[in-house]
Motif scaffolding. Sequence first.
Motif, PDB file in Angstrom:
ATOM      1  N   ALA A 102       0.834  -1.208   0.000  1.00 39.38           N
ATOM      2  CA  ALA A 102       0.000   0.000   0.000  1.00 39.38           C
ATOM      3  C   ALA A 102       0.866   1.254   0.000  1.00 39.38           C
ATOM      4  O   ALA A 102       0.589   2.226  -0.722  1.00 39.38           O
ATOM      5  CB  ALA A 102      -0.925  -0.005   1.221  1.00 39.38           C
TER       6      ALA A 102
ATOM      7  N   SER B  84      -6.087   4.686  -6.218  1.00 37.58           N
ATOM      8  CA  SER B  84      -6.131   5.144  -4.823  1.00 37.58           C
ATOM      9  C   SER B  84      -7.028   4.231  -3.995  1.00 37.58           C
ATOM     10  O   SER B  84      -6.706   3.890  -2.847  1.00 37.58           O
ATOM     11  CB  SER B  84      -6.649   6.584  -4.743  1.00 37.58           C
TER      12      SER B  84
ATOM     13  N   TYR C   7      -4.272  -0.849   2.510  1.00 40.05           N
ATOM     14  CA  TYR C   7      -4.058  -0.309   3.855  1.00 40.05           C
ATOM     15  C   TYR C   7      -4.997  -0.983   4.849  1.00 40.05           C
ATOM     16  O   TYR C   7      -4.589  -1.368   5.952  1.00 40.05           O
ATOM     17  CB  TYR C   7      -4.303   1.206   3.882  1.00 40.05           C
TER      18      TYR C   7
ATOM     19  N   ARG D  72      -6.047   1.996  -0.732  1.00 40.13           N
ATOM     20  CA  ARG D  72      -6.791   2.039   0.533  1.00 40.13           C
ATOM     21  C   ARG D  72      -7.262   0.640   0.944  1.00 40.13           C
ATOM     22  O   ARG D  72      -7.295   0.313   2.138  1.00 40.13           O
ATOM     23  CB  ARG D  72      -7.979   2.996   0.407  1.00 40.13           C
TER      24      ARG D  72
ATOM     25  N   GLU E 253      -1.064   6.990   4.404  1.00 39.35           N
ATOM     26  CA  GLU E 253      -2.356   7.007   3.722  1.00 39.35           C
ATOM     27  C   GLU E 253      -2.858   8.438   3.547  1.00 39.35           C
ATOM     28  O   GLU E 253      -3.604   8.740   2.604  1.00 39.35           O
ATOM     29  CB  GLU E 253      -3.375   6.177   4.496  1.00 39.35           C
TER      30      GLU E 253
ATOM     31  N   THR F  24       1.166   4.068  -2.958  1.00 42.61           N
ATOM     32  CA  THR F  24       1.011   5.488  -2.626  1.00 42.61           C
ATOM     33  C   THR F  24       2.169   6.294  -3.207  1.00 42.61           C
ATOM     34  O   THR F  24       1.967   7.372  -3.782  1.00 42.61           O
ATOM     35  CB  THR F  24       0.946   5.673  -1.101  1.00 42.61           C
TER      36      THR F  24
END
Length: 276
Positions: A147, A200, A207, A204, A233, A151
Amino acid sequence: MTRQHSQTFYLGSRFFPARQRAAVWAVYAACRAGDDIVDEGEGTSAERELVEWWTRVRAAFAGEPGPHPVDTALAWAAAHWPIPLAAFEELHEGLKMDLHGHPYRTRDDLDLYCRRVAGVVGFMIAPICGYSGGERTLHHALRLGQAMQLTNILRDVGEDLERGRVYLPHALLGEYGVTRAMLEGGTVTPEYRALMRHLSDLAREWYAEGRQGIPCLHGSARLAVQAAARSYEGILDDLARGDFDNFRRRAHVSGTRKLLMLPQAWWELRGAVVRA
């Protein structure tokens, strides 16, 4: 090196006890040294330096570090915690993907890259933290690292283009109607925004999956990892606030915002620990 190159990771690391913190910094610095080679080096010189880096890593794990402080620190960390050399081997393969211009045709290519250059860092850090839950916890650690890397990719599309790198899979570009020419022109179209939202959302999801393993970490390592994950995040939030323009601005989380996130991170973690 950790403070200079990753303020978010550094903030999280401050919650570790001193010895664990030193080990985490040693692992980060060793990984960063390899990453700098492929980002800053050129041609055969970079290839030679990456071979030397891998030789130094293996020597450190064998208890025979070179004179560089990073090598000495990594050897110390590997001698005191069961950090897997295999994770560094995967990282080495990921760095070679950058060096050799690996093409990213499908989501599978992107997933593999995120695993190799960041996901496996979870395998390196988890033994330093101490953890329960076995392979399940390690899987969550892998997802959290992936994750963070995704990012990075979404934040750095413009910067990576300057290096001639495009990590966005060709299949996804085609699916959303985004061309290489549009990327090189720095055009933020509705189609491009839709692609950024899609990726994105994927980050998430990773995450959320990765955070499931945090309560299985031991002691203050929980807050250390939770703080780093929440701060990272937050980059996605800033990217969205900037209308997904990652060509002319670099999404980031200010130091003040990171500090303001800490109470929420602690509260969420407290609830997760109670349920675990």
